[in-house]
Every structure is written in structure tokens, then in C-alpha cells.
Design a protein around this motif. Structure first.
Motif, PDB file in Angstrom:
ATOM      1  N   ARG A 208     -13.026  10.647   1.654  1.00  0.00           N
ATOM      2  CA  ARG A 208     -12.470  10.609   3.180  1.00  0.00           C
ATOM      3  C   ARG A 208     -10.964  10.841   2.938  1.00  0.00           C
ATOM      4  O   ARG A 208     -10.472  11.525   3.796  1.00  0.00           O
ATOM      5  N   LYS A 209     -10.314  10.050   1.695  1.00  0.00           N
ATOM      6  CA  LYS A 209      -9.049  10.381   1.733  1.00  0.00           C
ATOM      7  C   LYS A 209      -8.767  11.845   1.432  1.00  0.00           C
ATOM      8  O   LYS A 209      -7.614  12.367   1.573  1.00  0.00           O
TER       9      LYS A 209
ATOM     10  N   GLU B 279     -14.938   6.348   0.494  1.00  0.00           N
ATOM     11  CA  GLU B 279     -13.503   6.020   0.989  1.00  0.00           C
ATOM     12  C   GLU B 279     -12.719   7.142   0.295  1.00  0.00           C
ATOM     13  O   GLU B 279     -11.669   7.679   0.886  1.00  0.00           O
TER      14      GLU B 279
ATOM     15  N   LYS C  64     -10.086  14.597   1.743  1.00  0.00           N
ATOM     16  CA  LYS C  64     -10.494  15.265   3.072  1.00  0.00           C
ATOM     17  C   LYS C  64      -9.402  15.336   3.661  1.00  0.00           C
ATOM     18  O   LYS C  64      -9.115  16.369   4.237  1.00  0.00           O
ATOM     19  N   SER C  65      -8.787  14.193   4.038  1.00  0.00           N
ATOM     20  CA  SER C  65      -7.648  14.035   5.230  1.00  0.00           C
ATOM     21  C   SER C  65      -6.540  14.632   4.273  1.00  0.00           C
ATOM     22  O   SER C  65      -5.728  15.350   5.097  1.00  0.00           O
TER      23      SER C  65
END
Length: 218
Positions: free
Chosen positions: A106-107, A103, A109-110
Motif C-alpha cells: 500500500r505504501k 501495508e 502504491k501510494s
């Protein structure tokens, strides 16, 4: 005077991992439960009774109870053993930590895509594809950077102390030159005074000085 050695910063503590099963841990538990249930369903009464034909034909009710007890006990034993393995290996905490890392990635990368205007972010090279020099330099980098900072600080301190010493020596040299100049002026004044006195007066003064010295000795 040596500068105090800097201490390495304390490592960042990872957030506590929750013990409640997360998505991956819950999925693993459901997968195992479904697999055990499917395996035990294949152990039907007909298959079980075919292994014991004589008791099944003479005492079918007892065989059915035995089959039911056997399946239930096997299911309970498998479940308890699986739960014990999860506790011993800390599987739930490890999978929850993996969920947190995924997670967090993912954050990141975003956030990186938003910072680049929505463009795709080039993923980093996998560590196992990097050469050995890059790997050990990545580990030595923080230590070398810390040592460089410490040595630079000590060098600046030594340079500042040397500059202070140079100023002190320069001031002392100027003071010596001033004193020498005053002494030379005084000697010149004495020489001028001696030259101004007549020779007879000089002889008389010399005799008086000798006589005074003799009187003091006696």
C-alpha cells in the motif's frame, strides 16, 4: 592473472515478525470464538435433555449440571485445540507477515501515485499469466547480470595487461633498433679506418698482431 570471482550479495533480511496478533490474526481468533459460541448456544438444555429423557425427568438438576459442564468443557477443549493449531502452524506470525506485506504494498502504491502526480498506477501482471520464458529469465537475470559484470571486469583487466605488454615490446624493439644503429655506425667507422690505412701499414699491423698472438701462446 585471473581476477577474483565476485561474491553474490547477501540476501536482504526480512524484518522480524511480531508474535502479538495483528489485524488479520485478531480477526481470525474473533471469528473462531464467535463461531464456537454460536455453535454451543444451539446446544441448549432442552435439546440436550431431549437426548436423555429418563434422567432428565428423574434428575433434572443433575442433568442441568451435566449440560453446563459438558458445554464448558467442549468450549475449553475447542479453544485449546485451536490455540495449539495456531502455534503449530505459526498462523499468527504468518498473518502478521501478510499484514506487513500488504501495508508495504500500500505504501509503495501510494509513493508511486505521488511520483506520477496522483495518476493511477498500472498494476503489474500476475506471475501466473506470464510465459515460462519470462519467469525463468526473471530468476536467471540477477545471476546473468552478476556473471556479465564479473566477465567484463576480467576482460578489462586482460586488456589493460595486454596494453602494458604491447608498450613493453615496443620499448624493447626501439632499444634493439637503437643498438643496431650504434653497431652499424661502429662498423662503418671501423671500415673507414681500415680504408684510411695504407696497405703496407695494414700488413705490418697484421704481422705484429700475429707475432703478439704467438708470443702469448708460447
Amino acid at each position: 592473472m585471473s581476477a577474483p570471482t565476485s561474491r553474490s550479495p547477501s540476501p536482504v533480511q526480512a524484518p522480524p515478525v511480531q508474535q502479538t496478533p495483528g489485524p488479520r490474526a485478531a480477526a481470525l481468533q474473533k471469528l473462531y470464538s464467535d463461531a464456537i459460541s454460536h455453535t454451543l448456544r444451539t446446544c441448549s438444555y432442552s435439546n440436550f435433555a431431549s437426548s436423555f429423557p429418563t434422567p432428565a425427568s428423574h434428575a433434572p438438576d443433575a442433568m442441568k449440571r451435566l449440560h453446563t459442564d459438558f458445554v464448558e468443557k467442549l468450549h475449553r477443549t475447542c479453544k485449546l485445540n485451536f490455540e495449539q493449531i495456531l502455534r503449530d502452524r505459526e498462523v499468527v506470525a504468518s498473518l502478521n507477515d501478510l499484514d506487513r506485506l500488504v501495508e508495504d504494498a500500500r505504501k509503495r502504491k501510494s509513493a508511486a501515485e505521488q511520483a506520477t502526480g496522483g495518476q493511477a498506477v498500472q498494476p503489474p501482471l500476475p506471475p501466473h499469466t506470464l510465459p515460462a520464458s519470462s519467469l525463468y529469465l526473471s530468476h536467471l537475470g540477477p545471476l546473468l547480470s552478476e556473471q556479465h559484470t564479473s566477465l567484463s571486469s576480467r576482460l578489462q583487466t586482460a586488456q589493460s595487461e595486454n596494453a602494458d605488454l604491447a608498450d613493453t615490446v615496443l620499448q624493447q624493439r626501439r632499444e634493439i633498433e637503437r643498438l643496431v644503429s650504434q653497431l652499424e655506425t661502429t662498423i662503418a667507422d671501423v671500415d673507414a679506418a681500415n680504408n684510411a690505412l695504407p696497405i703496407d701499414d695494414m700488413d705490418a699491423l697484421t704481422e705484429e698482431a700475429v707475432a703478439l698472438d704467438m708470443d702469448q701462446r708460447t
